[in-house]
Scaffold this motif. Structure first.
Motif, PDB file in Angstrom:
ATOM      1  N   VAL A   9       0.992  -1.114  -0.048  1.00  0.00           N
ATOM      2  CA  VAL A   9       0.127  -0.059  -0.114  1.00  0.00           C
ATOM      3  C   VAL A   9       0.976   1.242   0.057  1.00  0.00           C
ATOM      4  O   VAL A   9       1.806   1.335   0.847  1.00  0.00           O
ATOM      5  CB  VAL A   9      -0.961   0.103   1.270  1.00  0.00           C
ATOM      6  N   CYS A  17      -2.551   4.802   4.846  1.00  0.00           N
ATOM      7  CA  CYS A  17      -1.872   3.424   4.675  1.00  0.00           C
ATOM      8  C   CYS A  17      -2.495   2.483   5.818  1.00  0.00           C
ATOM      9  O   CYS A  17      -2.591   1.231   5.572  1.00  0.00           O
ATOM     10  CB  CYS A  17      -0.535   3.389   4.772  1.00  0.00           C
ATOM     11  N   THR A  18      -2.596   3.144   6.924  1.00  0.00           N
ATOM     12  CA  THR A  18      -3.103   2.377   8.128  1.00  0.00           C
ATOM     13  C   THR A  18      -4.335   1.797   7.986  1.00  0.00           C
ATOM     14  O   THR A  18      -4.869   0.605   8.208  1.00  0.00           O
ATOM     15  CB  THR A  18      -2.823   3.142   9.367  1.00  0.00           C
ATOM     16  N   SER A  21      -4.379  -0.917   5.176  1.00  0.00           N
ATOM     17  CA  SER A  21      -3.780  -2.098   5.627  1.00  0.00           C
ATOM     18  C   SER A  21      -4.729  -3.004   6.850  1.00  0.00           C
ATOM     19  O   SER A  21      -4.926  -4.197   6.864  1.00  0.00           O
ATOM     20  CB  SER A  21      -2.508  -1.691   6.336  1.00  0.00           C
ATOM     21  N   THR A  22      -5.189  -2.129   7.680  1.00  0.00           N
ATOM     22  CA  THR A  22      -6.025  -2.524   8.789  1.00  0.00           C
ATOM     23  C   THR A  22      -7.504  -3.538   7.953  1.00  0.00           C
ATOM     24  O   THR A  22      -7.914  -4.441   8.337  1.00  0.00           O
ATOM     25  CB  THR A  22      -6.727  -1.545   9.825  1.00  0.00           C
ATOM     26  N   GLN A  25      -6.121  -6.723   6.341  1.00  0.00           N
ATOM     27  CA  GLN A  25      -5.565  -7.486   7.337  1.00  0.00           C
ATOM     28  C   GLN A  25      -6.840  -8.065   7.760  1.00  0.00           C
ATOM     29  O   GLN A  25      -6.886  -9.340   8.407  1.00  0.00           O
ATOM     30  CB  GLN A  25      -4.641  -7.076   8.176  1.00  0.00           C
ATOM     31  N   VAL A  32       0.562  -7.340   4.533  1.00  0.00           N
ATOM     32  CA  VAL A  32       0.553  -6.039   4.047  1.00  0.00           C
ATOM     33  C   VAL A  32       1.498  -5.022   4.241  1.00  0.00           C
ATOM     34  O   VAL A  32       1.492  -4.851   5.750  1.00  0.00           O
ATOM     35  CB  VAL A  32      -0.842  -5.632   4.253  1.00  0.00           C
ATOM     36  N   ASP A  33       2.098  -4.483   3.391  1.00  0.00           N
ATOM     37  CA  ASP A  33       3.312  -3.633   3.647  1.00  0.00           C
ATOM     38  C   ASP A  33       2.937  -2.174   3.220  1.00  0.00           C
ATOM     39  O   ASP A  33       2.009  -2.119   2.428  1.00  0.00           O
ATOM     40  CB  ASP A  33       4.620  -4.078   2.999  1.00  0.00           C
ATOM     41  N   THR A  34       3.503  -1.127   3.889  1.00  0.00           N
ATOM     42  CA  THR A  34       3.015   0.303   3.433  1.00  0.00           C
ATOM     43  C   THR A  34       4.607   0.827   2.848  1.00  0.00           C
ATOM     44  O   THR A  34       5.547   0.655   3.404  1.00  0.00           O
ATOM     45  CB  THR A  34       2.559   0.906   4.521  1.00  0.00           C
TER      46      THR A  34
END
Length: 120
Positions: A9, A17-18, A21-22, A25, A32-34
């Protein structure tokens, strides 16, 4: 979309991004990386085989469309989805012409994100 393979992301706003990702996941996507800019993206794609990159168009230094073009040349097998609040026909069409496989309108909602993931 394989829930075990990594996703990257890319957005310069950490909260976005958070959030993405949340949501991913929480729906079973395990890796999931950012990244927040082009340098970080290039460093990450050299180290990991991503199945998907979700990338903002407006990024510092190198914008997302230019980075999309670079990534298409470097790793043509990865799927790249562009994200932007600018949903003008010109922006969306340019994203697809350069090689995006999808376009996600901001603000991203869990429903729009998961719907996109199902289609890929």
């Amino acid at each position: 979309m394989d829930k075990m393979r990594p996703i990257l992301v890319v957005d310069d706003v950490e909260a976005i991004c958070t959030f993405i990702s949340t949501v991913l996941q929480g729906n079973g996507y395990m890796q999931v990386d950012t990244a927040s800019d082009s340098a970080e993206v290039m460093a990450r794609v050299c180290r990991k085989d991503y199945q998907l990159i979700l990338m903002d168009i407006k990024l510092p230094k190198v914008d997302g469309l230019e980075l999309l073009s670079i990534l298409r040349e470097e790793i043509p097998e990865v799927k790249i989805v562009m994200c932007s609040a600018d949903t003008s026909e010109e922006t969306v069409n340019l994203s697809y012409e350069i090689g995006a496989v999808g376009f996600l309108e901001k603000p991203v909602t869990p429903m729009s994100l998961l719907s996109l993931m199902e289609r890929l």
